[in-house]
Design a protein around this motif. Structure first.
Motif, PDB file in Angstrom:
ATOM      1  N   ASP A 220       0.885  -1.155   0.000  1.00  0.00           N
ATOM      2  CA  ASP A 220       0.000   0.000   0.000  1.00  0.00           C
ATOM      3  C   ASP A 220       0.925   1.206   0.000  1.00  0.00           C
ATOM      4  OD1 ASP A 220      -2.197   1.596   0.022  1.00  0.00           O
ATOM      5  OD2 ASP A 220      -2.892   1.052   2.012  1.00  0.00           O
ATOM      6  N   HIS A 425       2.146  -6.596  -4.607  1.00  0.00           N
ATOM      7  CA  HIS A 425       1.148  -5.607  -5.023  1.00  0.00           C
ATOM      8  C   HIS A 425       0.101  -6.330  -5.852  1.00  0.00           C
ATOM      9  CE1 HIS A 425      -0.942  -2.541  -7.322  1.00  0.00           C
ATOM     10  NE2 HIS A 425      -0.777  -1.826  -6.230  1.00  0.00           N
ATOM     11  N   ALA A 427      -3.010  -6.124  -8.089  1.00  0.00           N
ATOM     12  CA  ALA A 427      -3.902  -5.310  -8.911  1.00  0.00           C
ATOM     13  C   ALA A 427      -5.148  -6.133  -9.216  1.00  0.00           C
ATOM     14  CB  ALA A 427      -3.200  -4.880 -10.187  1.00  0.00           C
ATOM     15  N   ARG A 431      -8.682  -2.787  -7.266  1.00  0.00           N
ATOM     16  CA  ARG A 431      -7.476  -2.248  -7.896  1.00  0.00           C
ATOM     17  C   ARG A 431      -7.115  -2.974  -9.197  1.00  0.00           C
ATOM     18  NH1 ARG A 431      -4.618   1.524  -5.882  1.00  0.00           N
ATOM     19  NH2 ARG A 431      -2.619   0.885  -6.789  1.00  0.00           N
ATOM     20  N   TRP A 468       2.658   0.584  -6.983  1.00  0.00           N
ATOM     21  CA  TRP A 468       1.397   1.188  -6.537  1.00  0.00           C
ATOM     22  C   TRP A 468       1.026   2.371  -7.431  1.00  0.00           C
ATOM     23  CZ3 TRP A 468      -0.820   5.684  -4.923  1.00  0.00           C
ATOM     24  CH2 TRP A 468      -2.016   5.589  -4.212  1.00  0.00           C
ATOM     25  N   LEU A 469       1.990   3.261  -7.696  1.00  0.00           N
ATOM     26  CA  LEU A 469       1.727   4.443  -8.521  1.00  0.00           C
ATOM     27  C   LEU A 469       1.350   4.054  -9.951  1.00  0.00           C
ATOM     28  CD1 LEU A 469       4.713   6.663  -7.338  1.00  0.00           C
ATOM     29  CD2 LEU A 469       2.290   7.126  -6.893  1.00  0.00           C
ATOM     30  N   GLU A 472      -2.191   2.967  -9.829  1.00  0.00           N
ATOM     31  CA  GLU A 472      -3.045   4.108  -9.502  1.00  0.00           C
ATOM     32  C   GLU A 472      -3.231   5.020 -10.712  1.00  0.00           C
ATOM     33  OE1 GLU A 472      -5.458   5.968  -6.581  1.00  0.00           O
ATOM     34  OE2 GLU A 472      -4.478   4.008  -6.677  1.00  0.00           O
ATOM     35  N   LEU A 475      -5.644   3.283 -13.079  1.00  0.00           N
ATOM     36  CA  LEU A 475      -7.021   3.364 -12.588  1.00  0.00           C
ATOM     37  C   LEU A 475      -7.597   4.753 -12.802  1.00  0.00           C
ATOM     38  CD1 LEU A 475      -6.655   1.371  -9.238  1.00  0.00           C
ATOM     39  CD2 LEU A 475      -7.878   0.637 -11.293  1.00  0.00           C
ATOM     40  N   MET A 476      -6.771   5.767 -12.604  1.00  0.00           N
ATOM     41  CA  MET A 476      -7.238   7.138 -12.757  1.00  0.00           C
ATOM     42  C   MET A 476      -7.579   7.436 -14.217  1.00  0.00           C
ATOM     43  SD  MET A 476      -5.534  10.342 -10.803  1.00  0.00           S
ATOM     44  CE  MET A 476      -5.944   9.682  -9.200  1.00  0.00           C
ATOM     45  N   VAL A 493      -2.179  11.958  -9.721  1.00  0.00           N
ATOM     46  CA  VAL A 493      -2.016  11.000  -8.619  1.00  0.00           C
ATOM     47  C   VAL A 493      -1.330  11.677  -7.438  1.00  0.00           C
ATOM     48  CG1 VAL A 493      -0.896   8.864  -7.877  1.00  0.00           C
ATOM     49  CG2 VAL A 493      -1.981   8.978 -10.125  1.00  0.00           C
ATOM     50  N   GLU A 496      -3.651  14.054  -5.607  1.00  0.00           N
ATOM     51  CA  GLU A 496      -4.577  13.333  -4.728  1.00  0.00           C
ATOM     52  C   GLU A 496      -3.892  12.866  -3.447  1.00  0.00           C
ATOM     53  OE1 GLU A 496      -7.877  12.827  -5.018  1.00  0.00           O
ATOM     54  OE2 GLU A 496      -7.867  14.098  -6.804  1.00  0.00           O
ATOM     55  N   LEU A 497      -2.577  12.589  -3.541  1.00  0.00           N
ATOM     56  CA  LEU A 497      -1.820  12.158  -2.371  1.00  0.00           C
ATOM     57  C   LEU A 497      -1.363  13.340  -1.501  1.00  0.00           C
ATOM     58  CD1 LEU A 497       0.446   9.438  -4.036  1.00  0.00           C
ATOM     59  CD2 LEU A 497      -1.426   9.013  -2.428  1.00  0.00           C
TER      60      LEU A 497
END
Length: 499
Positions: A220, A425, A427, A431, A468-469, A472, A475-476, A493, A496-497
């Protein structure tokens, strides 16, 4: 931090709690059954009303005991329940036998054989085999169907340590209710396809420490993991991405763009003379240095502000064989991808001698099998008994053998350090980003890792954060993604973080 516990680690955790008197086996079984019934009610609230029929399949161990509890609790809620037992009631473990007898006072226990046809139901409960399965299941698992299937702990037929099917068949669940912690098999290999939605239920073991041996965590991105950039550009590092020749520069350009977007202060493309004009027409923010061969790279690396290198995307095997030894000898943070790895397919031991513990290898399954053929064969062969050899096992052994971090790419990306640390990780589930299976996505991931290492992150941490990035950003963006979209999603991304 989410831990993934193997079957043995879970048994040890439960045993430790029982020995200290915190819980009893009967209490754990009761809580597990309550958790399953509660999860079913939450997942399918429409089943709370009307006449409902459940078929509960119980196995010969404690997973079957959980099933007896589920049957009893559903009966108390007004369900019509048909319960089938695979095996001999007299051979059940004590807690499972006690719950068998409690159910037998309420309803019949039907024998489950290969010829049994349970019939139609609103819900099928798979409590045949949980985390401890070590052999193929001698039942037609693919013939047990219902509009809704819930698996207790692990779909039967699936190895909980590897996510691989033992033998030929495994149940396919819409909902899997597991206890205390995720198991590797929930997120690895075929696990996600068989588990459906996964619900983790607390059964009172939160104060019990899991064994430290073989510790594996789920990746995560905790708050503050990436830090904040500051100061002049060299404070955020200078990354060098080496390219192939003319007509083979796209992969490296994507990697360089990802390194720059990840926050590296400067990114330079190391380019052979034949490709200089091609690349100069394509890039603006990245710098260019001419790097034709080993002598040029040695000269470039005299600048000690250049602190991270990415070698491999579109490089070509010949160029990789010449340049990787120079880069590794320099001792800088190093990411090897694609040709940077497979350029040594014939002599992997020579590659391993070059590496240090701040190198990251990023193979996909095919590249992994070419450099670690024995491990690839064990992963890809049929599984006849459990616990199965897993992607975690393969990556951990590979990292120790190479003396470097290994990131084994896939929806279930496994990251292993040479000191034995492993993270996964996944996905999958919420995710899941299947559109990441597109040409160039791996090159972007390599560049991301390189950029984060240029910023000062160690290889193991950088590989986790980049994985993770990477997902992400995908997904975005959503479906329709191509690899060049990924770096351009990173600012959003990071926003948002809060970075």
């Amino acid at each position: 931090m989410t831990e993934l516990l193997t079957a043995e680690q879970m048994r040890s955790t439960e045993g430790s709690a029982i020995r200290t008197g915190e819980v009893s086996g009967a209490m754990l079984m009761m809580r597990a059954g309550q958790g399953v019934v509660g999860a079913v009610a939450e997942a399918w609230p429409e089943l709370e009303n009307g006449v409902r029929r459940a078929v509960v399949l119980c196995g010969p161990g404690n997973n079957g005991g959980d099933g007896f509890v589920v049957a009893r609790l559903m009966h108390a809620r007004g369900w019509a329940v048909d319960l089938y037992l695979y095996g001999d009631a007299d051979k059940l473990p004590p807690d499972a036998r006690a719950n068998h007898d409690l159910w037998a006072a309420l309803g019949e226990v039907f024998p489950l054989t290969g010829k049994t046809e349970p019939g139609e139901a609103d819900l099928l409960v798979d409590a045949l085999f949980g985390t401890g399965l070590t052999r193929p299941v001698d039942l037609p698992l693919d013939s047990y169907e219902a509009p809704r299937v819930v698996a207790v702990d692990m779909p039967s037929g699936l190895c909980s340590d590897s996510g691989r099917v033992i033998g030929d068949l495994a149940m396919a669940a819409d909902l899997t209710v597991t206890f205390h912690s995720l198991k590797p098999g929930h997120v690895l290999a075929e696990g996600p396809a068989h588990c459906g939605v996964i619900d983790i239920v607390d059964i009172g073991l939160e104060d019990t420490e899991a064994p430290s041996d073989g510790h594996v965590t789920l990746v995560d991105l905790p708050e503050g993991a990436l830090g904040k950039a500051g100061g002049h550009k060299y404070v955020s590092g200078h990354a060098l991405v080496l390219t192939g020749g003319s007509g083979r520069t796209g992969a490296a350009r994507m990697a360089a763009r990802a390194a720059l977007r990840s926050g590296a202060g400067l990114v330079t493309l190391g380019v052979p003379g034949s490709a200089q004009q091609e690349i100069a027409c394509q890039v603006t923010a990245e710098m260019l240095w001419r790097v034709d061969g080993a002598a040029d790279l040695e000269s470039v690396l005299e600048d000690d502000r250049l602190n991270a290198l990415c070698i491999g995307p579109g490089l070509g095997a010949e160029r990789a064989a010449e340049l990787v030894p120079v880069a590794a000898k320099a001792g800088r943070a190093l990411v090897l991808d694609a040709d940077g790895i497979t350029g040594f397919s014939e002599t992997p031991e020579e590659l391993f001698k070059l590496l240090h513990d701040n190198c990251v290898l990023t193979p996909h399954d095919g590249e992994f099998a070419r450099v670690f053929p024995d491990l690839g064969e064990r992963l890809n062969g049929p599984l006849k008994e459990g616990p199965g050899f897993s992607r975690i096992d393969a990556a951990r052994i590979a990292a120790a053998r190479a003396g470097a971090v290994v990131l084994l790419k896939g929806p279930d990306t496994v990251i292993a350090a040479p000191d034995g640390r492993v993270a996964v990780h996944a996905a999958t589930g919420e995710r899941a980003a299947p559109w990441l299976a597109t040409a160039g996505a791996g090159d972007v991931l390599a560049g991301l890792i390189c950029g984060l290492m240029a910023r000062g992150m160690e290889g193991f941490e950088a590989a986790q954060a980049a994985a993770w990035l990477h997902v992400e950003a995908a997904l975005m963006f959503g479906p329709g993604l191509i690899a060049t979209d990924l770096p351009e999603m990173l600012p959003e991304v990071f926003f948002e973080l809060g970075l």
